[in-house]
Every structure is written in C-alpha cells, then in structure tokens.
Design a protein around this motif. Structure first.
Motif, PDB file in Angstrom:
ATOM      1  N   SER A 221     -13.312   0.518   3.162  1.00 23.74           N
ATOM      2  CA  SER A 221     -11.966   1.079   3.090  1.00 23.74           C
ATOM      3  C   SER A 221     -12.018   2.483   2.532  1.00 23.74           C
ATOM      4  CB  SER A 221     -11.062   0.196   2.217  1.00 23.74           C
ATOM      5  OG  SER A 221     -11.528   0.172   0.883  1.00 23.74           O
ATOM      6  N   SER A 222     -10.923   3.213   2.728  1.00 18.01           N
ATOM      7  CA  SER A 222     -10.821   4.568   2.195  1.00 18.01           C
ATOM      8  C   SER A 222     -10.525   4.562   0.702  1.00 18.01           C
ATOM      9  CB  SER A 222      -9.717   5.338   2.926  1.00 18.01           C
ATOM     10  OG  SER A 222      -8.460   4.680   2.764  1.00 18.01           O
ATOM     11  N   GLY A 223     -10.184   3.424   0.157  1.00 22.29           N
ATOM     12  CA  GLY A 223      -9.900   3.286  -1.263  1.00 22.29           C
ATOM     13  C   GLY A 223      -9.552   1.840  -1.565  1.00 22.29           C
ATOM     14  N   PRO A 244      -3.007   6.156  -1.357  1.00 21.78           N
ATOM     15  CA  PRO A 244      -2.760   7.192  -0.353  1.00 21.78           C
ATOM     16  C   PRO A 244      -3.861   8.240  -0.348  1.00 21.78           C
ATOM     17  CG  PRO A 244      -1.435   7.621  -2.290  1.00 21.78           C
ATOM     18  CD  PRO A 244      -2.135   6.304  -2.538  1.00 21.78           C
ATOM     19  N   VAL A 245      -3.890   9.005   0.721  1.00 19.81           N
ATOM     20  CA  VAL A 245      -4.775  10.171   0.818  1.00 19.81           C
ATOM     21  C   VAL A 245      -3.873  11.399   0.941  1.00 19.81           C
ATOM     22  CG1 VAL A 245      -6.759   8.931   1.724  1.00 19.81           C
ATOM     23  CG2 VAL A 245      -4.986   9.713   3.302  1.00 19.81           C
ATOM     24  N   LYS A 246      -4.349  12.458   1.529  1.00 22.36           N
ATOM     25  CA  LYS A 246      -3.520  13.647   1.700  1.00 22.36           C
ATOM     26  C   LYS A 246      -2.398  13.364   2.696  1.00 22.36           C
ATOM     27  CE  LYS A 246      -7.165  17.057   0.755  1.00 22.36           C
ATOM     28  NZ  LYS A 246      -7.930  18.216   1.296  1.00 22.36           N
ATOM     29  N   VAL A 247      -1.256  13.988   2.457  1.00 19.57           N
ATOM     30  CA  VAL A 247      -0.112  13.802   3.349  1.00 19.57           C
ATOM     31  C   VAL A 247      -0.506  14.161   4.781  1.00 19.57           C
ATOM     32  CG1 VAL A 247       2.210  14.612   3.910  1.00 19.57           C
ATOM     33  CG2 VAL A 247       1.579  14.213   1.529  1.00 19.57           C
ATOM     34  N   VAL A 347       4.434  10.472  -2.866  1.00 20.12           N
ATOM     35  CA  VAL A 347       3.398   9.964  -1.959  1.00 20.12           C
ATOM     36  C   VAL A 347       3.029   8.550  -2.382  1.00 20.12           C
ATOM     37  CG1 VAL A 347       1.067  10.326  -1.106  1.00 20.12           C
ATOM     38  CG2 VAL A 347       2.560  12.283  -1.526  1.00 20.12           C
ATOM     39  N   LYS A 348       3.070   7.616  -1.435  1.00 17.17           N
ATOM     40  CA  LYS A 348       2.812   6.215  -1.746  1.00 17.17           C
ATOM     41  C   LYS A 348       1.723   5.646  -0.849  1.00 17.17           C
ATOM     42  CE  LYS A 348       6.104   6.209  -4.764  1.00 17.17           C
ATOM     43  NZ  LYS A 348       5.821   6.116  -6.207  1.00 17.17           N
ATOM     44  N   GLY A 349       0.991   4.679  -1.398  1.00 12.65           N
ATOM     45  CA  GLY A 349       0.059   3.902  -0.597  1.00 12.65           C
ATOM     46  C   GLY A 349       0.738   2.624  -0.154  1.00 12.65           C
ATOM     47  N   THR A 350      -0.042   1.559   0.046  1.00 12.78           N
ATOM     48  CA  THR A 350       0.536   0.290   0.473  1.00 12.78           C
ATOM     49  C   THR A 350      -0.305  -0.859  -0.050  1.00 12.78           C
ATOM     50  OG1 THR A 350       1.328  -0.969   2.390  1.00 12.78           O
ATOM     51  CG2 THR A 350      -0.759   0.194   2.635  1.00 12.78           C
ATOM     52  N   ASN A 351       0.314  -2.006  -0.234  1.00  9.90           N
ATOM     53  CA  ASN A 351      -0.396  -3.216  -0.615  1.00  9.90           C
ATOM     54  C   ASN A 351      -0.786  -3.999   0.632  1.00  9.90           C
ATOM     55  OD1 ASN A 351      -0.208  -3.486  -3.693  1.00  9.90           O
ATOM     56  ND2 ASN A 351       1.884  -2.991  -3.118  1.00  9.90           N
ATOM     57  N   ILE A 352      -1.929  -4.627   0.606  1.00  8.17           N
ATOM     58  CA  ILE A 352      -2.380  -5.462   1.719  1.00  8.17           C
ATOM     59  C   ILE A 352      -2.833  -6.803   1.154  1.00  8.17           C
ATOM     60  CG2 ILE A 352      -3.967  -5.729   3.650  1.00  8.17           C
ATOM     61  CD1 ILE A 352      -4.181  -2.719   3.790  1.00  8.17           C
TER      62      ILE A 352
END
Length: 385
Positions: A221-223, A244-247, A347-352
């Motif tokens: 994964s990316s993170g 998240p990464v860069k917008v 800026v937000k990431g997400t839960n999986i």
C-alpha cells in the motif's frame, strides 16, 4: 401593484381568451376596491387556519425547558400557527446534561410544560402516535419485537463428506449492516444485542470460485498497515486508515498475484460506519485498477459513493497480475448532516475494512438490492454473467 389591480388584470386576460375562442369582444373588470383590500390584508396577516404547521423533532432526549421555550416563542413570533411533536433519535449525540427518555417522569414534565406554553401562545399542538422514525419505537419495545435485519456468516467445507461441527454465529450487533454498530444511540443501549437462527443454506460453489486466501497475493500500500487476513476476515468494524497523499494523486492498496488471475467482482468496505469515505467528495475518486507489470494501470471500475459503505460490484472478466484499489486525494469542503461533521474540511484519507476480489460474478450491488441502503439507479446495476 395592488391586489385588486392584479385580480382585474387576470379577469381581463380570461375574458380576452374567451372572446378569441367565441368571437365575442367582451372585456370588463368589475372588481371592487374593498374586495382587493381584504385579499391583500389576508396575505399580510393570514388567519391561524391559513398559517403553516411544522414538524418539531425532539431528538434522542436532547430536551430542556429553555430550549422548548426558545423554540415555541420563535414559532409564535414568525407566524407559525402550530406544530407536531415528534420524538426520534437518528443516532443524535447527547448535547444536554441529561437526556429525557420518552415517557419517563422527566419527559412527561417537559411535555406538560410544552402543552401549557403552546396553549398560552395560541399554537396548535399535535403529537406523533409513537416515538421512532417509523412510529415503531419506544423503550417498551423488546429487542425480539423490534425491527430486525438479516445477518449471515459463511463457512467453506469440502464437499462429498459429512460435516460435523458448529457453524459460526452471524453478528448480533445492533446496527444497519452485519457487525457495524450504531453510534450515539445512548449510553443505556450500547450493549443491546439480539440474534435468532433463521435458516442454513448449503450450495456447491463453482470450481472457479477461488478465495483470495487460496491465491495468497502479496499486499502492499501507499501507506497504512494492511494484511490479507484483515482485508478478508468479514469484520466490517475493524478498519485500517489509508492516509492521503498529495492533492490530485492516488493513495492505494495493491494485490500482487504470483501469476495473472481473472477477477469478475469486488467487495469493498469503507470501514466502521457509513460516511467514513468522506461523503460529499467527488464520486470519481475511488476505483479498482489492474496492471500486467505493476507500473501501467488501467481502470476496471469506478466505486460509487452512496448509502452504506460496503459495495459489491461486478464487472466484465479482467485478467491481470496486479489489482489495486485507488483513492484520489481531494481537498474536501466542510459539510454538516443532522449535526454531524461528516466531511470536515481539509485533506482526508479513507478507512478500509474489507477489500475482496472474486474470481466469479457476484450479485451486483446486492447490499442496495437487499435494501440495506437506498439506491435510485438499480436499473443500471444489472449483474454480469
């Protein structure tokens, strides 16, 4: 323009239309000034019978005398003539020192205060026949008598031989889907559970239906910290955050198989509670992609945002060595829904919680078709075979 002049103009227009149809030139205006003044006065100060009534929700016990007084005096001040009192919850968090639970002595005292104040203000008062969004709530309703959901567990066994063992119990969690719990339902209801067996269904799975555990892909994964067990264990409450990464760029979770595999469906769960994917964000931010070399990826399918956050999506067969879920980082604007900060700004990431690829078709968007959430475009959600 005065009201009586408007009435005169309308009558003239009607008479003109009749004259055209009948060939008769009769145009006249016989409105009186008194009639127009009375109509205008009625608009400026309508009688109580013509004034609006409103729903007035008492949300999850968040009731105080101060709030009641402020609300009713405001209704009276702006010209509302009455209200329907409606006791509901909708998982509203507690914002008062002590909730007033429906039909308890403190609730009855607040309700009596409401009736007397409404009467003194000349407000018409009505009340729903029972608490609850569908008139089906109330602390007297036992779990076995309440509305229920269908839950399930799955067990794979070798065919052709007798099975002796105990099947795992499906979830008994109070919530909307499987083991996803409700939130903010009250301190006295967090541990309520109810489960009862309905049926056992046994069927032969297709030979091509091979689980991810059997295929054993490498997970990267990316993170975040993801592993195959966590992404396929069926525990929808247990999620991992994909930062998240860069917008404008994509964060991702990837499966790399030892050899190319053919996939025809995806089940993905956003994690924990509907809305955790940033409801209100661009719907084109989530997708499943495939690659033969791990560098050049092609889109397989977009992952829509709607309702409950588990999605099962079918697609035409795709053969690839690499499959990955991608999430485009976007700048989300703040929004509010029934008092909840669903998608705070930034800026937000997400839960999986789940990321499962299927080597055979599944019922496309079965979660919505089974009414676990609302969908308006199911005519387009046919299942490919």
């Amino acid at each position: 323009m005065k009201i009586n002049n408007v009435r005169c103009w309308l009558k003239s227009l009607i008479h003109f239309a009749m004259s055209v149809m009948l060939g008769i030139a009769i145009i006249q205006c016989e409105s009186s000034s008194e009639e127009g003044d009375e109509l205008e006065a009625g608009f400026l100060n309508p009688p109580a019978s013509a004034r609006p009534r409103v729903w007035w929700h008492w949300m999850n016990g968040n009731i105080t005398r101060e709030g009641i007084k402020a609300d009713l005096e405001w209704m009276h001040r702006i010209g509302i003539a009455g209200f329907q009192n409606f006791d509901a919850a909708l998982e509203t968090p507690r914002i008062v020192d002590e909730r007033l639970v429906y039909m308890t002595p403190a609730w009855k005292d607040a309700f009596l205060y409401t009736t007397r104040l409404a009467d003194s203000l000349g407000l018409e008062m009505a009340i729903a026949g029972s608490p609850g969004w569908s008139e089906s709530g109330g602390p007297w309703v036992k779990p076995e008598q309440a509305m229920k959901k269908l839950v399930w567990s799955e067990t794979r066994i070798d065919g052709g031989t007798a099975f002796s063992g105990k099947l795992p119990n499906p979830p008994a969690t109070t919530g909307t889907f499987q083991n996803i719990p409700l939130r903010n339902i009250g301190e006295d209801r967090q541990n309520i559970e109810f489960y009862k067996d309905a049926l056992v269904v046994a069927f032969k799975v297709p030979e091509k239906d091979i689980t991810l555990s059997e295929l054993n892909p490498k997970v990267t994964s990316s993170g975040g910290s993801f592993n195959l067990t966590m992404l396929t264990d069926g525990n929808l409450k247990n999620s991992v955050y994909l930062p998240p990464v860069k917008v404008g760029e994509k964060s991702w979770v990837q499966y790399e198989f030892p050899q190319p595999q053919t996939m025809q469906a995806l089940t993905i769960m956003g994690g924990g509670y509907a809305g955790m994917w940033g409801r209100g964000a661009d719907p084109d931010t989530r997708a499943l992609e495939a690659s033969d070399d791990g560098k050049n990826f092609r889109k397989v399918i977009d992952i829509p945002i709607s309702g409950i956050e588990e999605k099962t999506l079918t697609f035409d067969p795709v053969t690839a060595k690499y499959f990955r879920f991608t999430f485009v980082t976007v700048e989300q604007s703040a929004m509010n829904f029934f008092g909840f900060d669903i998608a705070p700004g930034g800026v937000k990431g997400t839960n999986i919680a789940e990321l499962v690829l299927h080597s055979v078709p599944r019922v496309n968007r079965f979660e919505e078709k089974a009414a676990f959430s609302t969908a308006t475009d199911l005519y387009t959600a046919y299942t490919r075979t």
